[in-house]
Motif scaffolding. Sequence first.
Motif, PDB file in Angstrom:
ATOM      1  N   VAL A  44       5.926  14.696   3.134  1.00  0.00           N
ATOM      2  CA  VAL A  44       5.088  15.551   2.272  1.00  0.00           C
ATOM      3  C   VAL A  44       5.945  16.698   1.795  1.00  0.00           C
ATOM      4  O   VAL A  44       6.461  17.475   2.612  1.00  0.00           O
ATOM      5  CB  VAL A  44       3.850  16.058   3.041  1.00  0.00           C
ATOM      6  N   PRO A  45       6.146  16.891   0.472  1.00  0.00           N
ATOM      7  CA  PRO A  45       6.960  17.996  -0.017  1.00  0.00           C
ATOM      8  C   PRO A  45       6.291  19.340   0.255  1.00  0.00           C
ATOM      9  O   PRO A  45       5.078  19.447   0.452  1.00  0.00           O
ATOM     10  CB  PRO A  45       7.075  17.725  -1.520  1.00  0.00           C
ATOM     11  N   ALA A  46       7.098  20.403   0.224  1.00  0.00           N
ATOM     12  CA  ALA A  46       6.571  21.745   0.473  1.00  0.00           C
ATOM     13  C   ALA A  46       5.634  22.192  -0.653  1.00  0.00           C
ATOM     14  O   ALA A  46       4.726  23.009  -0.438  1.00  0.00           O
ATOM     15  CB  ALA A  46       7.727  22.730   0.625  1.00  0.00           C
ATOM     16  N   SER A  47       5.837  21.666  -1.880  1.00  0.00           N
ATOM     17  CA  SER A  47       4.959  22.067  -2.991  1.00  0.00           C
ATOM     18  C   SER A  47       3.533  21.581  -2.802  1.00  0.00           C
ATOM     19  O   SER A  47       2.604  22.142  -3.384  1.00  0.00           O
ATOM     20  CB  SER A  47       5.516  21.533  -4.316  1.00  0.00           C
ATOM     21  N   PHE A  48       3.320  20.518  -1.989  1.00  0.00           N
ATOM     22  CA  PHE A  48       1.978  20.009  -1.768  1.00  0.00           C
ATOM     23  C   PHE A  48       1.155  20.938  -0.878  1.00  0.00           C
ATOM     24  O   PHE A  48      -0.069  20.868  -0.889  1.00  0.00           O
ATOM     25  CB  PHE A  48       2.036  18.620  -1.124  1.00  0.00           C
ATOM     26  N   ILE A  49       1.840  21.794  -0.083  1.00  0.00           N
ATOM     27  CA  ILE A  49       1.121  22.664   0.849  1.00  0.00           C
ATOM     28  C   ILE A  49       1.452  24.120   0.565  1.00  0.00           C
ATOM     29  O   ILE A  49       1.499  24.954   1.477  1.00  0.00           O
ATOM     30  CB  ILE A  49       1.473  22.301   2.307  1.00  0.00           C
ATOM     31  N   ALA A  50       1.659  24.444  -0.706  1.00  0.00           N
ATOM     32  CA  ALA A  50       2.002  25.834  -1.052  1.00  0.00           C
ATOM     33  C   ALA A  50       0.818  26.758  -0.830  1.00  0.00           C
ATOM     34  O   ALA A  50       1.001  27.938  -0.483  1.00  0.00           O
ATOM     35  CB  ALA A  50       2.462  25.910  -2.509  1.00  0.00           C
ATOM     36  N   ASN A  51      -0.388  26.286  -0.972  1.00  0.00           N
ATOM     37  CA  ASN A  51      -1.580  27.110  -0.799  1.00  0.00           C
ATOM     38  C   ASN A  51      -2.443  26.525   0.298  1.00  0.00           C
ATOM     39  O   ASN A  51      -2.480  25.310   0.510  1.00  0.00           O
ATOM     40  CB  ASN A  51      -2.392  27.172  -2.096  1.00  0.00           C
ATOM     41  N   PRO A  52      -3.196  27.374   1.004  1.00  0.00           N
ATOM     42  CA  PRO A  52      -4.062  26.862   2.073  1.00  0.00           C
ATOM     43  C   PRO A  52      -5.247  26.097   1.483  1.00  0.00           C
ATOM     44  O   PRO A  52      -5.679  26.304   0.355  1.00  0.00           O
ATOM     45  CB  PRO A  52      -4.521  28.129   2.797  1.00  0.00           C
ATOM     46  N   GLY A  53      -5.796  25.182   2.286  1.00  0.00           N
ATOM     47  CA  GLY A  53      -6.944  24.382   1.872  1.00  0.00           C
ATOM     48  C   GLY A  53      -6.774  22.948   2.304  1.00  0.00           C
ATOM     49  O   GLY A  53      -5.659  22.499   2.607  1.00  0.00           O
ATOM     50  N   PRO A  54      -7.847  22.173   2.337  1.00  0.00           N
ATOM     51  CA  PRO A  54      -7.749  20.775   2.775  1.00  0.00           C
ATOM     52  C   PRO A  54      -7.106  19.919   1.695  1.00  0.00           C
ATOM     53  O   PRO A  54      -7.208  20.173   0.500  1.00  0.00           O
ATOM     54  CB  PRO A  54      -9.212  20.382   3.019  1.00  0.00           C
ATOM     55  N   ARG A  55      -6.455  18.854   2.130  1.00  0.00           N
ATOM     56  CA  ARG A  55      -5.832  17.882   1.245  1.00  0.00           C
ATOM     57  C   ARG A  55      -6.366  16.499   1.625  1.00  0.00           C
ATOM     58  O   ARG A  55      -6.359  16.120   2.794  1.00  0.00           O
ATOM     59  CB  ARG A  55      -4.293  17.891   1.377  1.00  0.00           C
ATOM     60  N   ALA A  56      -6.825  15.752   0.580  1.00  0.00           N
ATOM     61  CA  ALA A  56      -7.371  14.414   0.829  1.00  0.00           C
ATOM     62  C   ALA A  56      -6.228  13.420   0.976  1.00  0.00           C
ATOM     63  O   ALA A  56      -5.308  13.377   0.164  1.00  0.00           O
ATOM     64  CB  ALA A  56      -8.296  14.001  -0.319  1.00  0.00           C
ATOM     65  N   VAL A  57      -6.307  12.593   2.024  1.00  0.00           N
ATOM     66  CA  VAL A  57      -5.285  11.576   2.310  1.00  0.00           C
ATOM     67  C   VAL A  57      -5.978  10.222   2.294  1.00  0.00           C
ATOM     68  O   VAL A  57      -7.018  10.031   2.945  1.00  0.00           O
ATOM     69  CB  VAL A  57      -4.591  11.822   3.663  1.00  0.00           C
ATOM     70  N   ILE A  58      -5.403   9.271   1.536  1.00  0.00           N
ATOM     71  CA  ILE A  58      -5.951   7.929   1.462  1.00  0.00           C
ATOM     72  C   ILE A  58      -4.800   6.953   1.345  1.00  0.00           C
ATOM     73  O   ILE A  58      -3.717   7.287   0.850  1.00  0.00           O
ATOM     74  CB  ILE A  58      -6.918   7.788   0.260  1.00  0.00           C
ATOM     75  N   VAL A  59      -5.032   5.716   1.800  1.00  0.00           N
ATOM     76  CA  VAL A  59      -4.050   4.648   1.720  1.00  0.00           C
ATOM     77  C   VAL A  59      -4.622   3.565   0.806  1.00  0.00           C
ATOM     78  O   VAL A  59      -5.726   3.051   1.055  1.00  0.00           O
ATOM     79  CB  VAL A  59      -3.735   4.064   3.116  1.00  0.00           C
ATOM     80  N   ARG A  60      -3.887   3.221  -0.263  1.00  0.00           N
ATOM     81  CA  ARG A  60      -4.360   2.189  -1.190  1.00  0.00           C
ATOM     82  C   ARG A  60      -3.178   1.629  -1.968  1.00  0.00           C
ATOM     83  O   ARG A  60      -2.068   2.191  -1.924  1.00  0.00           O
ATOM     84  CB  ARG A  60      -5.402   2.747  -2.156  1.00  0.00           C
ATOM     85  N   THR A  61      -3.452   0.564  -2.711  1.00  0.00           N
ATOM     86  CA  THR A  61      -2.444  -0.004  -3.613  1.00  0.00           C
ATOM     87  C   THR A  61      -2.474   0.742  -4.949  1.00  0.00           C
ATOM     88  O   THR A  61      -3.492   1.349  -5.312  1.00  0.00           O
ATOM     89  CB  THR A  61      -2.742  -1.495  -3.853  1.00  0.00           C
ATOM     90  N   PRO A  62      -1.385   0.724  -5.707  1.00  0.00           N
ATOM     91  CA  PRO A  62      -1.385   1.446  -6.993  1.00  0.00           C
ATOM     92  C   PRO A  62      -2.447   0.949  -7.973  1.00  0.00           C
ATOM     93  O   PRO A  62      -2.950   1.730  -8.785  1.00  0.00           O
ATOM     94  CB  PRO A  62       0.030   1.195  -7.523  1.00  0.00           C
ATOM     95  N   ASP A  63      -2.797  -0.338  -7.937  1.00  0.00           N
ATOM     96  CA  ASP A  63      -3.835  -0.839  -8.840  1.00  0.00           C
ATOM     97  C   ASP A  63      -5.234  -0.681  -8.278  1.00  0.00           C
ATOM     98  O   ASP A  63      -6.214  -1.153  -8.873  1.00  0.00           O
ATOM     99  CB  ASP A  63      -3.589  -2.318  -9.157  1.00  0.00           C
ATOM    100  N   ASN A  64      -5.369  -0.029  -7.138  1.00  0.00           N
ATOM    101  CA  ASN A  64      -6.659   0.252  -6.493  1.00  0.00           C
ATOM    102  C   ASN A  64      -7.404  -1.023  -6.092  1.00  0.00           C
ATOM    103  O   ASN A  64      -8.608  -1.019  -5.908  1.00  0.00           O
ATOM    104  CB  ASN A  64      -7.557   1.096  -7.405  1.00  0.00           C
ATOM    105  N   VAL A  97       0.839  -1.194   0.000  1.00  0.00           N
ATOM    106  CA  VAL A  97       0.000   0.000   0.000  1.00  0.00           C
ATOM    107  C   VAL A  97       0.873   1.243   0.000  1.00  0.00           C
ATOM    108  O   VAL A  97       2.038   1.235   0.436  1.00  0.00           O
ATOM    109  CB  VAL A  97      -0.952  -0.003   1.213  1.00  0.00           C
ATOM    110  N   ARG A  98       0.303   2.333  -0.504  1.00  0.00           N
ATOM    111  CA  ARG A  98       0.994   3.618  -0.587  1.00  0.00           C
ATOM    112  C   ARG A  98       0.079   4.698  -0.024  1.00  0.00           C
ATOM    113  O   ARG A  98      -1.142   4.571   0.004  1.00  0.00           O
ATOM    114  CB  ARG A  98       1.361   3.964  -2.036  1.00  0.00           C
ATOM    115  N   ILE A  99       0.724   5.798   0.387  1.00  0.00           N
ATOM    116  CA  ILE A  99      -0.029   6.960   0.866  1.00  0.00           C
ATOM    117  C   ILE A  99      -0.220   7.914  -0.310  1.00  0.00           C
ATOM    118  O   ILE A  99       0.747   8.269  -0.994  1.00  0.00           O
ATOM    119  CB  ILE A  99       0.705   7.659   2.028  1.00  0.00           C
ATOM    120  N   PHE A 100      -1.463   8.358  -0.528  1.00  0.00           N
ATOM    121  CA  PHE A 100      -1.802   9.296  -1.610  1.00  0.00           C
ATOM    122  C   PHE A 100      -2.340  10.578  -0.995  1.00  0.00           C
ATOM    123  O   PHE A 100      -3.236  10.532  -0.138  1.00  0.00           O
ATOM    124  CB  PHE A 100      -2.848   8.688  -2.554  1.00  0.00           C
ATOM    125  N   VAL A 101      -1.787  11.696  -1.415  1.00  0.00           N
ATOM    126  CA  VAL A 101      -2.246  13.010  -0.963  1.00  0.00           C
ATOM    127  C   VAL A 101      -2.747  13.766  -2.193  1.00  0.00           C
ATOM    128  O   VAL A 101      -1.977  13.997  -3.136  1.00  0.00           O
ATOM    129  CB  VAL A 101      -1.128  13.796  -0.250  1.00  0.00           C
TER     130      VAL A 101
END
Length: 234
Positions: A180-200, A157-161
């Motif tokens: 989590v890289p700084a580019s993922f939080i450059a702007n304010p707002g919620p970010r969806a976090v889920i844990v899954r396999t690459p093939d879903n 499984v992998r973490i997806f943001v």
Amino acid sequence: MPLVDLNKPGEKKKVIWASVLGLVAIIFLWWTFVGFGSSKSSRATARSTATPTPQRVAGQAPGARAGAQQAADKGIDLATITPIRFDPSSYEAPEAQRNIFSYYVPPPKPVVTPKPVVTPEPSPAPLLLASISPANAYARAPEFKLEVSGDKFTPAVRIFVDGRELPTKYISPQQLSTTVPASFIANPGPRAVIVRTPDNALYSNGLSLGVAAAPLPNYLYVGIIGKTNRVGDL
């Protein structure tokens, strides 16, 4: 000089034929305009034996003339007779009790609209995302470490943001971590976090990482206090 030379045989025939044709023409004209005695006597006899007929009335129909002749024969005074004028009224036939032209019309068949085939959603895989740490961050902050807690995690499984995969470190079936890289939080707002396999094939429920605006400083910049450096003072 004579007009006709009778010594020639052809001239004699012409004279004979001319005489015959002239005689025939005179007889025809006499019969046409004068006639012969037998025709005059027959006409006179027909006129004498014909019965007197009443005078024709102008505009009188043949049937009316025949009726007037019969009345005159019976000695009836026509002045005492008044013609009857009959104006037949329009005749309307009664409405038929049954329409002979009616025929059975089958009722329209109901239109069966095929129901769209609904593809059932896949049942949730046995992955549980219970919490994330930290749950909040500031915009324009440097990269940080994100840890997730749950159950039944596997090394696949992998973490997806926000739908983007991050390099994930498997710690245990109940814990994973990533950066989590700084580019993922450059702007304010919620970010969806889920844990899954690459093939879903395996996936968990989602959580939200709150990204708030960067805090403002609690001081007011006025300027440099002190003497200005001059070139001569150096």
